[in-house]
Design an enzyme around this catalytic site. Structure first.
Site, mmCIF file in Angstrom:
data_model
loop_
_atom_site.group_PDB
_atom_site.id
_atom_site.type_symbol
_atom_site.label_atom_id
_atom_site.label_comp_id
_atom_site.label_asym_id
_atom_site.label_seq_id
_atom_site.Cartn_x
_atom_site.Cartn_y
_atom_site.Cartn_z
ATOM 1 N N ASN A 1 -5.470 -3.819 -0.721
ATOM 2 C CA ASN A 1 -4.610 -3.152 -1.684
ATOM 3 C C ASN A 1 -5.446 -2.767 -2.908
ATOM 4 O O ASN A 1 -6.660 -3.022 -2.940
ATOM 5 C CB ASN A 1 -3.394 -4.001 -2.044
ATOM 6 C CG ASN A 1 -3.746 -5.297 -2.769
ATOM 7 O OD1 ASN A 1 -4.814 -5.437 -3.370
ATOM 8 N ND2 ASN A 1 -2.856 -6.268 -2.710
ATOM 9 N N GLY B 1 2.250 4.728 -0.832
ATOM 10 C CA GLY B 1 1.633 5.013 0.461
ATOM 11 C C GLY B 1 0.257 4.393 0.599
ATOM 12 O O GLY B 1 0.046 3.235 0.245
ATOM 13 N N ASP C 1 13.154 -7.063 -0.138
ATOM 14 C CA ASP C 1 12.151 -8.123 -0.226
ATOM 15 C C ASP C 1 10.823 -7.543 0.224
ATOM 16 O O ASP C 1 10.680 -7.117 1.370
ATOM 17 C CB ASP C 1 12.571 -9.310 0.652
ATOM 18 C CG ASP C 1 11.568 -10.460 0.645
ATOM 19 O OD1 ASP C 1 10.572 -10.388 -0.098
ATOM 20 O OD2 ASP C 1 11.796 -11.436 1.392
ATOM 21 N N GLY D 1 2.760 -5.841 3.497
ATOM 22 C CA GLY D 1 1.380 -5.474 3.793
ATOM 23 C C GLY D 1 0.950 -5.925 5.168
ATOM 24 O O GLY D 1 0.179 -5.247 5.853
ATOM 25 N N ASP D 2 1.451 -7.085 5.605
ATOM 26 C CA ASP D 2 1.135 -7.571 6.953
ATOM 27 C C ASP D 2 1.800 -6.711 8.025
ATOM 28 O O ASP D 2 1.231 -6.492 9.102
ATOM 29 C CB ASP D 2 1.575 -9.019 7.111
ATOM 30 C CG ASP D 2 0.827 -9.960 6.174
ATOM 31 O OD1 ASP D 2 -0.326 -9.651 5.825
ATOM 32 O OD2 ASP D 2 1.404 -10.997 5.793
ATOM 33 N N SER E 1 10.053 -2.673 6.595
ATOM 34 C CA SER E 1 10.086 -4.124 6.433
ATOM 35 C C SER E 1 10.656 -4.552 5.087
ATOM 36 O O SER E 1 11.239 -5.638 4.982
ATOM 37 C CB SER E 1 8.688 -4.719 6.624
ATOM 38 O OG SER E 1 7.864 -4.471 5.501
ATOM 39 N N SER F 1 11.902 -9.288 9.372
ATOM 40 C CA SER F 1 12.166 -7.922 8.900
ATOM 41 C C SER F 1 11.343 -6.865 9.615
ATOM 42 O O SER F 1 11.488 -5.676 9.331
ATOM 43 C CB SER F 1 11.888 -7.833 7.395
ATOM 44 O OG SER F 1 10.493 -7.890 7.121
#
Length: 463
Positions: free
Chosen positions: A276, A355, A376, A381-382, A412, A421
């Protein structure tokens, strides 16, 4: 493949975790006395109630449909292409994909919901609490399997009561857990606080994940060498990350989150390196010489200020000059370009609701994310990384894979929890075209760059 079939394949001190293992974390006799853990667990585990329990106070978390069993075939995605036309679509039904092997952490997430996140030293009353399976490695494996990839998990759980609570969605999603070992001590734990604004804080206690070092990885060298994509993160020991990357003969997807002390040569094996914005700056500070890679994990925010960002947009990057949003994109693109210049074959920088930026031999590209109502953002990111790995294993280009991954990440954040999710192939992903309609006051506006529309939205960290 059942865990019984794999019993004794690991270290003498380790058992296996599998869908058909013995009940209880310290179950029946395994290699050198270590037990096997089944997803049904022993009396009192009761995770199913936790998975569908009320996390946000506004209803039950959505349960996404499961992926194919490990070793199965990838299904078709009915979603259309994004507006810029770069995505060519997912594999047709019946297409066999390469195997994704995830080497990483397996945790139990203790998710506490609060009206807002506490300030330092402040005590707040929570609005809810639930235990859910988590860990960056397990999250990414579930996400990959649910997007159609044949997925193998390499990791470890403890011999405590939490072990069986950590693995059920792995097996339910079709992940091969026969390479998950049982070690003495506690299972990894993540304490997650989620505010009403969908922001979160996470504290991770490694537990059994600390055992997934060089020697543990070496026990699974065969599956690593045969993988189409090996996925790694920063929640296991550095020597485990390094050895897994060097064993891989396929593509290495290194999600250096958190930024930990790994050899710079291993960073250059990443194709892609996924970070990130904050992680990208930390790593770049290390590679530029203002800190060593070994010290990057201890620098924190001090490393960010030491990064030399370019005053002009890098070649191929957009410069709209319209507002701070354009400047932020240019700064992030500069980080990506600089990482590539340090010898990393390809880089994906995730930017939450903005994005992602993708850079490889084809150039530098911005990938827009759908605008969604976030519930949530934890684990989003996973979800992105798992979806990216699944598409790469199916033969997609990095840009094609990123177009789908941002949509999976956006999906998600619309549900509570991490693994519960994540979308399956039968779930409808949000469309990037939805960003074209922006209500006054909801976003700062959109700009055009390289044929794609970018919109600042109030959504959570969806990538």
């Amino acid at each position: 493949m059942s865990s019984a079939d794999e019993a004794g394949a690991g270290a003498a001190a380790a058992g296996q975790v599998g869908a058909g293992g013995d009940a209880g974390a310290a179950g029946g006799a395994g290699a050198a006395g270590a037990g096997q853990v089944g997803t049904e667990g022993g009396a009192g585990y009761g995770l199913e109630a936790g998975i569908v329990g009320d996390v946000t106070g506004s209803g039950q978390p959505r349960r996404a449909s499961g992926g194919p069993a490990a070793g199965g075939e990838a299904g078709a995605d009915a979603q259309g292409s994004p507006a810029d036309g770069d995505r060519s679509g997912t594999p047709a039904a019946g297409t066999v994909t390469g195997t994704v092997v995830v080497v990483g952490s397996i945790n139990v997430d203790q998710v506490v919901t609060v009206a807002r996140l506490p300030r330092p030293g402040e005590t707040l009353i929570g609005t809810g609490m639930v235990l859910l399976p988590g860990g960056k490695g397990a999250n990414q494996a579930v996400a990959a399997a649910r997007r159609g990839a044949s997925t193998v998990m390499v990791g470890a759980v403890g011999d405590d009561v939490h072990a069986a609570a950590a693995t059920p969605l792995l097996t339910e999603s079709g992940v091969d857990t026969s390479r998950v070992e049982v070690v003495a001590g506690p299972t990894g734990l993540a304490v997650v606080s989620v505010g009403d604004d969908a922001e979160n804080t996470i504290v991770v206690v490694p537990g059994a994940n600390a055992s997934v070092g060089h020697d543990a990885v070496e026990r699974h060298a065969d599956v690593l060498r045969s993988a189409a994509v090996v996925v790694l993160q920063g929640e296991i020991p550095a020597d485990g990350i390094e050895h897994a990357a060097r064993l891989a003969t396929g593509r290495v997807l290194l999600n250096l989150a958190p930024v930990v002390a790994v050899d710079a040569d291993v960073v250059r094996l990443a194709d892609p390196l996924v970070l990130n914005e904050h992680e990208g700056r930390l790593l770049l500070a290390a590679l530029e010489g203002s800190a060593s890679v070994a010290d990057a994990a201890e620098l924190g925010d001090d490393a960010v200020s030491s990064v030399s960002l370019f005053s002009d947009s890098p070649e191929g990057g957009p410069t709209d000059g319209s507002d701070g949003l354009g400047e932020a994109r240019d700064a992030d693109a500069a980080v990506v370009t600089a990482l590539r210049q340090h010898g990393v074959p390809s880089v994906v920088l995730t930017r939450g609701s903005a994005g992602a930026i993708v850079s490889d031999a084809t150039g530098l590209h911005h990938v827009a994310s759908p605008r969604v109502a976030a519930v949530d953002s934890s684990g989003a990111g996973d979800a992105f990384v798992g979806a990216l790995a699944a598409r790469l294993a199916a033969g997609a280009t990095l840009l094609e894979a990123a177009h789908e991954a941002v949509r999976v990440g956006a999906y998600s954040v619309t549900g509570a929890g991490t693994q519960p999710s994540y979308p399956g192939l039968g779930d409808e992903l949000p469309s990037v075209e939805s960003v074209e309609s922006v209500e006054d006051g909801d976003a700062a506006g959109s700009v055009e760059s390289g044929g794609a529309s970018f919109t600042a939205s109030p959504a959570g960290d969806c990538a």
